[in-house]
Design an enzyme around this catalytic site. Structure first.
Site, PDB file in Angstrom:
ATOM      1  CD  GLN A   1      -2.558   0.959   2.795  1.00  0.00           C
ATOM      2  OE1 GLN A   1      -3.687  -0.014   2.669  1.00  0.00           O
ATOM      3  NE2 GLN A   1      -2.246   1.393   4.008  1.00  0.00           N
ATOM      4  N   GLY A   2       0.637   2.215  -0.983  1.00  0.00           N
ATOM      5  CA  GLY A   2       1.300   3.587  -0.837  1.00  0.00           C
ATOM      6  C   GLY A   2       0.654   4.852  -0.466  1.00  0.00           C
TER       7      GLY A   2
ATOM      8  CB  SER B   1       3.323   7.196   4.456  1.00  0.00           C
ATOM      9  OG  SER B   1       2.225   6.678   5.485  1.00  0.00           O
TER      10      SER B   1
ATOM     11  CB  SER C   1       3.960  -3.362   5.481  1.00  0.00           C
ATOM     12  OG  SER C   1       3.936  -2.244   6.191  1.00  0.00           O
TER      13      SER C   1
ATOM     14  CD  GLU D   1      -5.095  -0.590   9.453  1.00  0.00           C
ATOM     15  OE1 GLU D   1      -5.343   0.420   9.094  1.00  0.00           O
ATOM     16  OE2 GLU D   1      -3.833  -1.014   9.576  1.00  0.00           O
TER      17      GLU D   1
ATOM     18  CD  GLU E   1       1.314  11.352  19.474  1.00  0.00           C
ATOM     19  OE1 GLU E   1       1.438  10.608  18.555  1.00  0.00           O
ATOM     20  OE2 GLU E   1       1.659  10.965  20.534  1.00  0.00           O
TER      21      GLU E   1
END
Lengths: 361, 395
Positions: free
Chosen positions: B127-128, B130, B162, B245, B378
């Protein structure tokens, strides 16, 4: 699979919330806690009129015949409203020790209140430590931190006759009964030292059955207490979030600042997690699952930490207002702190869990 | 409150349990001096066996190779896999995130093309999302895709992928309209990793391993037919992925953590300090009971979240606390383990005297990533503050 109150149980909780909003709003809580025993007999009778005094007592013994989940759902609402007085002592501590319709009738119909006396000078919730003596149906010894003793029509006390633990009933006006008020942090639930000087007492349950009765009663009391905690902390979170939205500094609602917002998020996490733990404990106790005992300790120690920490954050978010007498948060905070040691503090429950879980792995 | 399973669900569980008892290979864990790719190929073979026996894609539609069961069966599947100490399936992201997103947003051709090969582990997915300058602020994505005839030309740089080092396909979020507002100009597109111009560079982590990679895209040509959902609707599609998720992730985590806990208890019986086993030391007992409590409360939160999703179809407020809870618990638990193991806890894989071949020193370091990956603590607290409690958005 449904991990939540059923529709009927939700209705019960909603009705209780509406009833308490009308009959015991915060100004009324503040009025009652200024009275000598922090108890209002008229409110107690009205709650009995709702059936709550006998909520988990079988119908043939004069109760409503509902289960542990309904009991927890009701105490959750009582904790939310911070209802003061002897309702908890009567319903959660004393009633579970009684087994006959005759004994339970005056509690169910609201005409009498009662309490139970377990721990002594060592403040140890392990029954093996209790030394109060019963001889020829007379008690000698002292009990500590007995809630609502001055309000109760009778007390139930754990005492040892011929070395074995039993439960004894002591009338309010029994000779040789001394009730000494303690001045404690929780203004809504008064605590007392109770001394017995050859005080006449009626055995309620003795022998091996007494151990089971005490264990069962303490389980029910612990469930009720943790449910109260869950309700109380949810209310403190609400009050705090309302304040964080309304209070402005630097021309901005303080709830916009992450330092404040993240405190509120933590409070939410603890509050919802406590609710999960309490509902599961209620389910496990209701179904008599083998893990009921450990589920109760999990709920008690998690909720105790959660309620106190939620109180800490609530006061911090309120700033100076949170430190004032007029703000309601401290009333809940006091209840949280008192609940933390009642029915066994976290060190006690962790060791109990270690025996129940760790030693058996 | 009713936590019992239906007769059908019990039958499903029992059948699976029996199958796993007969078929699950030995745990495929770190250590044994195998490389990551060697371990991965074992996991791929294991997924193929599960797939051949009809256990892959429990809650996926039958038409695309799934079993067509409900979310509860999916959770039972994850629990039983963990209980049997069965290795996980290889195609983690394809099964957990990207497949469900294709089921929800994909067209018929895309479903038929991609879903069966996710289940069979024939095509591994990464998965792309970030980028170096789009971490928590994920909508700040700069990787751009420019339409050129029937294809998009992709240029940019992704990080923290990942399975990037092994993946055949990548679910990529790209900027297709630079003039639109931040969240509006994004598109979710499926990229063949063998396309010319894709470069993969491993990232060496704090633990010494390289689970994650950086991806570089230089004039990579991707057919426009590979857009999932609509062009410039990528934010909605990506959010759908993240929602998915939350619901089931915790089911296997609870059992994995419980196994670590049980192992730690076992170790306290073997380790002696101050003349007695640590299992008899009051302070150690307090720590273990505290860890058990938190683990149990997480399990209950998880169960409550699944119950909510399966009855309403929408993740409840409980869902948003799960990520914070498991990640922060895991860090506290690893610290407890270190306190129990003493200096032996720091010994790494392959060292003389290491405990469980370095699993605990690895765990201690690896869990630092837990509060960062899949949305930092956060960001999770911002989500609770704004979307659950209704506080003003802080950024």
């Amino acid at each position: 699979m449904q991990f939540d109150l059923s529709e009927t149980q939700q209705l019960l909780a909603k009705t209780a919330r509406q009833f308490l909003a009308a009959e015991c709003p915060m100004p009324e809580v503040r009025r009652i806690l200024e009275t000598p025993t922090a108890h209002d007999a008229s409110l107690h009778r009205k709650m009995a009129g709702q059936g709550w005094t006998g909520i988990a007592i079988p119908e043939d013994l004069g109760g409503m015949g509902l289960g542990m989940i309904e009991l927890a759902a009701t105490f959750e609402q009582l904790g939310r409203a911070l209802v003061p007085g002897a309702f908890f002592s009567t319903v959660a501590l004393a009633a579970p020790l009684l087994a006959t319709a005759e004994q339970l009738a005056p509690l169910c119909d609201g005409s009498q209140t009662a309490t139970a006396a377990f721990i002594e000078a060592e403040a140890d919730w392990n029954p093996a430590s209790w030394q109060c003596a019963a001889r020829d149906n007379q008690l000698t010894g002292a009990k500590m931190f007995v809630p609502d003793a001055a309000e109760a029509a009778f007390l139930l006390a754990a005492a040892r006759g011929n070395g074995t633990l039993g439960i004894y009933r002591i009338a309010k006006d029994a000779p040789g009964l001394e009730i000494i008020p303690l001045k404690s942090i929780d203004l809504t639930r008064r605590l007392y030292e109770v001394r017995f000087h050859n005080t006449p007492a009626e055995p309620i349950v003795t022998g091996p059955a007494a151990g089971h009765a005490i264990a069962r009663a303490l389980d029910i009391a612990t469930l009720a207490l943790t449910a109260e905690m869950a309700g109380g902390m949810a209310r403190v979170l609400e009050i705090t979030v309302e304040y964080a939205k309304a209070r402005k500094q630097f021309d901005t609602p303080i709830g916009k600042f992450q330092a404040v917002q993240h405190m509120c998020a933590d409070m939410y996490l603890w509050s919802e997690s406590s609710k999960s733990a309490v509902y599961y404990a209620a389910y496990a106790l209701d179904k008599n699952l083998p893990e009921a005992a450990s589920a109760l300790s999990v709920a008690k120690l998690y909720a105790a930490d959660a309620y106190r920490e939620i109180g800490n954050r609530a006061i911090q978010v309120h700033g100076g207002m949170g430190f004032t007498w007029e703000n309601d948060v401290h009333l809940y905070y006091r209840r949280a702190k008192a609940g933390e040691t009642m029915l066994g503090d976290n060190v006690f429950h962790r060791e109990r869990l270690a025996k129940l879980v760790v030693d058996r792995l | 409150m009713d936590l019992t399973l239906s007769p059908d669900q019990i039958a499903f569980r029992d059948e699976l349990r029996a199958w796993l008892a007969a078929n699950a290979p030995a745990p495929i864990t770190r250590g044994a001096h195998e490389s990551l790719p060697q371990r991965f190929e074992k996991l791929r073979a294991w997924q193929r066996r599960l797939h051949d026996a009809g256990w892959a894609g429990v809650a996926w539609p039958k038409a695309y190779g799934g079993r067509g069961a409900s979310l509860i069966e999916q959770v039972i599947f994850l629990e039983e896999m963990a209980r049997a100490q069965a290795p996980p399936m290889a195609n983690t992201l394809g099964l957990g995130l990207i497949g469900p997103t294709i089921i929800h947003f994909g067209n018929e051709d895309q479903k038929r093309r991609f879903l069966p090969k996710i289940l069979s582990a024939e095509e591994i997915w990464c998965q792309g999302f970030s980028e170096p300058n789009a971490g928590s602020d994920v909508a700040a994505i700069r990787t751009e895709a420019r339409l050129d005839g029937d294809a998009f030309i992709v240029n940019g740089h992704k990080v923290w992928n990942s399975y990037g080092w092994i993946a055949d396909w990548c679910a990529l979020v790209v900027r297709t309209d630079p003039s639109a507002a931040k969240h509006k100009g994004l598109t979710y597109i499926l990229v063949d990793m063998k396309s010319p111009g894709v470069e993969v560079r491993p990232i060496r982590q704090i633990s010494g391993e390289s689970e994650f990679a950086e991806l570089y895209f230089k004039d990579v040509r991707v057919p426009a037919a590979n857009v999932l959902g609509k062009v410039n609707q990528g934010w909605e599609v990506a959010l759908g992925t993240l929602m998915h998720e939350r619901a089931t992730l915790g089911a296997s985590i609870t059992i994995l953590y419980r196994r670590s806990f049980d192992r730690l208890v076992e170790l306290t019986r073997q380790i002696r300090r101050n003349g007695r086993p640590l299992s008899e030391d009051p302070l150690t007992r307090q720590k273990l009971a505290q860890a058990y409590t938190e683990l149990e409360v997480f399990r209950l939160n998880q169960m409550r979240a699944v119950s909510r999703v399966s009855s309403t179809g929408v993740p409840g407020p409980e869902g948003s606390i799960l990520k914070i809870f498991w990640s922060e618990f895991n860090q506290r638990f690893q610290q407890t383990a270190q306190e129990i193991l003493g200096p032996y806890g720091m010994l790494e894989e392959g060292s003389p005297h290491s405990v469980d071949d370095g699993a605990w020193s690895y765990g201690f370091l690896r869990t630092r990533g837990n509060t960062i990956e899949a949305g930092t603590s956060e960001i999770q607290r911002n989500i609770i503050g704004h979307f659950v409690l209704g506080l003003p958005k802080s950024y």
